[in-house]
Design an enzyme around this catalytic site. Structure first.
Site, PDB file in Angstrom:
ATOM      1  N   HIS A   1      39.851  40.161  36.642  1.00 52.80           N
ATOM      2  CA  HIS A   1      39.340  41.446  36.172  1.00 52.80           C
ATOM      3  C   HIS A   1      38.050  41.847  36.882  1.00 52.80           C
ATOM      4  CE1 HIS A   1      36.867  38.823  33.500  1.00 52.80           C
ATOM      5  NE2 HIS A   1      36.001  39.815  33.558  1.00 52.80           N
TER       6      HIS A   1
ATOM      7  N   SER B   1      31.632  36.249  34.424  1.00 50.25           N
ATOM      8  CA  SER B   1      33.081  36.058  34.520  1.00 50.25           C
ATOM      9  C   SER B   1      33.452  35.436  35.865  1.00 50.25           C
ATOM     10  CB  SER B   1      33.802  37.395  34.377  1.00 50.25           C
ATOM     11  OG  SER B   1      33.678  37.893  33.078  1.00 50.25           O
TER      12      SER B   1
ATOM     13  N   GLY C   1      28.641  39.589  34.082  1.00 54.71           N
ATOM     14  CA  GLY C   1      28.226  39.029  35.360  1.00 54.71           C
ATOM     15  C   GLY C   1      28.564  37.556  35.493  1.00 54.71           C
TER      16      GLY C   1
ATOM     17  N   ASP D   1      44.158  35.756  34.210  1.00 56.95           N
ATOM     18  CA  ASP D   1      42.869  36.315  34.637  1.00 56.95           C
ATOM     19  C   ASP D   1      42.165  35.460  35.677  1.00 56.95           C
ATOM     20  OD1 ASP D   1      40.788  38.059  34.862  1.00 56.95           O
ATOM     21  OD2 ASP D   1      39.873  37.594  32.951  1.00 56.95           O
TER      22      ASP D   1
END
Length: 234
Positions: free
Chosen positions: A75, A175, A173, A107
């Protein structure tokens, strides 16, 4: 009297010759773990900025090969027009998109840069061995504060959604950054937080993808996609 002076001088010389040992004793055992893991892993963590239609998507990545293969959250880079990766020493490279799993699914995404010299890499632990209550550390780039270390525990294991819940601070920030055990192994990839106030604050409920999912994803990468060049931007 002479014997006393000799003992005093010997002790003084010993203390002068062992400053490192004295410095180490200033830290508690738990602090030494944090310091060691951070110094070992932070050179293998990168900051990611992806140019997307509504601005910049920021995240974190883990270097998984010394020649510049980067694991991050899908993402973070989904539908990006351009992606830049900044290494721990401040060098920024344009990144090539290699592969992605959907945010709805796992993800995870893979990027490729071509660094000037070999990079430090992370190592993966077995996420099947993770237990609720064990200590974890994270390294990320929350709100642009690069290479930030936080700590917490595994708060819960969601066996239905296959996610680790942690109270270690994860913020926008972070992820794609690593969830680490006390030996510095990656046991999860930071994915998201539960924050009903819409990214205003962290309330101690974060989620990570188990590392075994990442290892399986990395094994599917088509090596033929890794040959084209990407360069440093600044």
């Amino acid at each position: 009297m002479k014997k006393f002076i000799f003992i005093h001088l010997t002790l003084s010389l010993f203390l002068m010759c062992t400053p490192y040992t004295q410095a180490q004793q200033r830290y508690a055992d738990d602090e030494k773990v944090n310091i060691t893991v951070y110094e070992q892993i932070s050179p293998a963590i990168v900051a990611i900025e992806a140019q997307v239609s509504d601005g910049v998507s920021a995240g974190t990545g883990c270097v998984i090969t010394s020649d510049g293969l980067i694991l991050t959250g899908s993402h973070v880079v989904e539908d990006a027009k351009e992606v830049e990766v900044t290494t721990y020493n401040g060098q920024t490279y344009k990144a090539k998109f290699i592969a992605q799993m959907s945010a709805k699914n796992k993800d995870l995404a893979i990027l490729k840069i071509n660094p000037d010299k070999p990079l430090k890499t992370v190592s993966f632990g077995d996420s099947e061995e993770v237990k609720v209550g064990q200590k974890v550390l994270t390294i990320g780039n929350p709100f642009g504060f690069s290479n930030t270390l936080t700590q917490g525990i595994i708060s819960r294991i969601d066996y239905v959604k296959n996610r680790f819940q942690t109270d270690a601070a994860i913020n926008p920030g972070c992820s794609g950054g690593p969830l680490l055990n006390s030996t510095g192994e990656v046991i999860g990839i930071s994915q998201s937080i539960y924050n009903p106030d819409h990214n205003i604050s962290n309330i101690g409920i974060g989620f990570a993808i188990p590392s075994n999912e990442a290892v399986k994803f990395i094994a599917t990468i088509d090596k033929s996609k890794l040959n084209s060049k990407t360069g440093r931007t600044k």
